[in-house]
Design a protein around this motif. Structure first.
Motif, PDB file in Angstrom:
ATOM      1  N   THR A   7       0.279   1.038  -5.035  1.00 53.66           N
ATOM      2  CA  THR A   7      -0.289  -0.224  -4.556  1.00 53.66           C
ATOM      3  C   THR A   7      -0.929  -0.034  -3.192  1.00 53.66           C
ATOM      4  O   THR A   7      -2.031  -0.531  -2.940  1.00 53.66           O
ATOM      5  CB  THR A   7       0.799  -1.325  -4.502  1.00 53.66           C
ATOM      6  OG1 THR A   7       1.362  -1.476  -5.812  1.00 53.66           O
ATOM      7  CG2 THR A   7       0.218  -2.646  -4.047  1.00 53.66           C
ATOM      8  N   SER A  22     -10.380 -10.334   2.191  1.00 56.59           N
ATOM      9  CA  SER A  22      -9.230 -11.115   2.664  1.00 56.59           C
ATOM     10  C   SER A  22      -7.968 -10.630   1.958  1.00 56.59           C
ATOM     11  O   SER A  22      -8.028  -9.962   0.921  1.00 56.59           O
ATOM     12  CB  SER A  22      -9.451 -12.594   2.350  1.00 56.59           C
ATOM     13  OG  SER A  22      -9.413 -12.804   0.943  1.00 56.59           O
ATOM     14  N   GLY A  24      -5.999 -12.470   0.337  1.00 56.09           N
ATOM     15  CA  GLY A  24      -5.988 -13.118  -0.979  1.00 56.09           C
ATOM     16  C   GLY A  24      -6.788 -12.327  -2.001  1.00 56.09           C
ATOM     17  O   GLY A  24      -6.341 -12.123  -3.136  1.00 56.09           O
ATOM     18  N   ALA A  25      -7.976 -11.865  -1.607  1.00 58.96           N
ATOM     19  CA  ALA A  25      -8.812 -11.083  -2.520  1.00 58.96           C
ATOM     20  C   ALA A  25      -8.151  -9.745  -2.846  1.00 58.96           C
ATOM     21  O   ALA A  25      -8.170  -9.298  -3.991  1.00 58.96           O
ATOM     22  CB  ALA A  25     -10.191 -10.851  -1.901  1.00 58.96           C
ATOM     23  N   GLY A  27      -4.924  -9.139  -2.796  1.00 56.49           N
ATOM     24  CA  GLY A  27      -3.793  -9.457  -3.663  1.00 56.49           C
ATOM     25  C   GLY A  27      -4.204  -9.668  -5.107  1.00 56.49           C
ATOM     26  O   GLY A  27      -3.545  -9.167  -6.025  1.00 56.49           O
ATOM     27  N   ARG A  28      -5.300 -10.400  -5.316  1.00 51.38           N
ATOM     28  CA  ARG A  28      -5.780 -10.624  -6.693  1.00 51.38           C
ATOM     29  C   ARG A  28      -6.141  -9.303  -7.372  1.00 51.38           C
ATOM     30  O   ARG A  28      -5.880  -9.123  -8.551  1.00 51.38           O
ATOM     31  CB  ARG A  28      -6.986 -11.569  -6.691  1.00 51.38           C
ATOM     32  CG  ARG A  28      -6.609 -13.027  -6.468  1.00 51.38           C
ATOM     33  CD  ARG A  28      -7.788 -13.976  -6.678  1.00 51.38           C
ATOM     34  NE  ARG A  28      -8.855 -13.801  -5.696  1.00 51.38           N
ATOM     35  CZ  ARG A  28      -8.857 -14.316  -4.472  1.00 51.38           C
ATOM     36  NH1 ARG A  28      -7.834 -15.049  -4.059  1.00 51.38           N
ATOM     37  NH2 ARG A  28      -9.877 -14.120  -3.662  1.00 51.38           N
ATOM     38  N   GLU A  29      -6.728  -8.378  -6.633  1.00 53.29           N
ATOM     39  CA  GLU A  29      -7.147  -7.094  -7.205  1.00 53.29           C
ATOM     40  C   GLU A  29      -5.969  -6.191  -7.555  1.00 53.29           C
ATOM     41  O   GLU A  29      -6.041  -5.427  -8.509  1.00 53.29           O
ATOM     42  CB  GLU A  29      -8.076  -6.354  -6.241  1.00 53.29           C
ATOM     43  CG  GLU A  29      -9.445  -6.964  -6.116  1.00 53.29           C
ATOM     44  CD  GLU A  29     -10.280  -6.816  -7.374  1.00 53.29           C
ATOM     45  OE1 GLU A  29     -10.171  -5.775  -8.049  1.00 53.29           O
ATOM     46  OE2 GLU A  29     -11.040  -7.752  -7.681  1.00 53.29           O
ATOM     47  N   GLY A  31      -2.635  -7.288  -7.864  1.00 53.13           N
ATOM     48  CA  GLY A  31      -1.519  -7.974  -8.511  1.00 53.13           C
ATOM     49  C   GLY A  31      -0.420  -8.421  -7.561  1.00 53.13           C
ATOM     50  O   GLY A  31       0.757  -8.448  -7.936  1.00 53.13           O
ATOM     51  N   SER A  33       0.735 -11.413  -4.369  1.00 54.20           N
ATOM     52  CA  SER A  33       0.408 -12.689  -3.754  1.00 54.20           C
ATOM     53  C   SER A  33      -0.321 -12.425  -2.439  1.00 54.20           C
ATOM     54  O   SER A  33      -0.270 -11.307  -1.889  1.00 54.20           O
ATOM     55  CB  SER A  33       1.689 -13.484  -3.482  1.00 54.20           C
ATOM     56  OG  SER A  33       2.456 -12.827  -2.473  1.00 54.20           O
ATOM     57  N   GLN A  34      -0.972 -13.453  -1.918  1.00 52.44           N
ATOM     58  CA  GLN A  34      -1.682 -13.298  -0.644  1.00 52.44           C
ATOM     59  C   GLN A  34      -0.732 -12.871   0.472  1.00 52.44           C
ATOM     60  O   GLN A  34      -1.034 -11.920   1.205  1.00 52.44           O
ATOM     61  CB  GLN A  34      -2.423 -14.601  -0.293  1.00 52.44           C
ATOM     62  CG  GLN A  34      -3.237 -14.548   0.986  1.00 52.44           C
ATOM     63  CD  GLN A  34      -2.440 -14.900   2.237  1.00 52.44           C
ATOM     64  OE1 GLN A  34      -1.420 -15.578   2.174  1.00 52.44           O
ATOM     65  NE2 GLN A  34      -2.909 -14.414   3.366  1.00 52.44           N
ATOM     66  N   ALA A  37       0.248  -9.169   0.012  1.00 50.67           N
ATOM     67  CA  ALA A  37      -0.881  -8.284   0.333  1.00 50.67           C
ATOM     68  C   ALA A  37      -1.071  -8.218   1.849  1.00 50.67           C
ATOM     69  O   ALA A  37      -1.293  -7.134   2.407  1.00 50.67           O
ATOM     70  CB  ALA A  37      -2.156  -8.777  -0.345  1.00 50.67           C
TER      71      ALA A  37
END
Length: 160
Positions: A7, A22, A24-25, A27-29, A31, A33-34, A37
């Motif tokens: 990770t 960010s 958030g971005a 984290g989305r990539e 897996g 949470s914001q 990440a």
């Protein structure tokens, strides 16, 4: 040295490609949470793995169409302080990077210029006039392929 898991490596690859992402971005990539990440990125910063974030400039769009790599051999080692040379060469704005190296030359420089005439002016009036500069070899960049480095290649991981 900090232990990196898959990770962490994924986060580093993302930030290598786009340092403005960010948490958030990221984290989305990967897996997460914001907040998770953000904690990972903060941990990497605190450990010194992330040494900074940079914006990459398009030199052509800024009018710098020529990049030259210079090998510089100092003529009077011991008489001219390496620190003095480094201070003087880094004061020249067209010199983008300065590397003190082993080998035939003492320094490798990356220099940008508007065109060959502009480079000649920089070389003659700025670089060659610095104290201690002896031999200089110039290599003009024809093309450049950006490679992501060891994190993007799947290369062997350093021992933990």
């Amino acid at each position: 040295m900090i232990a990196l898991d898959d990770t962490d490596r994924a986060i580093l690859r993302l930030l290598q490609a786009d340092a403005t992402l960010s948490a958030g971005a990221i984290g989305r990539e990967v897996g997460l949470s914001q907040p998770a990440a953000w904690r990972r990125v903060s941990r990497l910063q605190e450990a010194g793995v992330l040494a900074g974030r940079r914006v990459e400039l398009d030199l052509d769009a800024l009018g710098f169409g020529v990049t030259v790599f210079l090998g510089v051999k100092l003529a009077t080692k011991g008489r001219v302080s390496l620190t003095d040379f480094e201070r003087a060469i880094t004061a020249i704005p067209e010199v983008q990077s300065v590397h003190h190296v082993l080998g035939l030359y003492d320094y490798r420089l990356r220099v940008v210029a508007r065109d060959i005439s502009d480079f000649e002016r920089i070389l003659r009036r700025r670089i060659m006039t610095l104290p201690g500069v002896g031999e200089v070899e110039a290599n003009v960049l024809l093309s450049e392929e950006r490679r992501p480095g060891p994190l993007g290649t799947g290369a062997a991981r350093p021992p933990a």
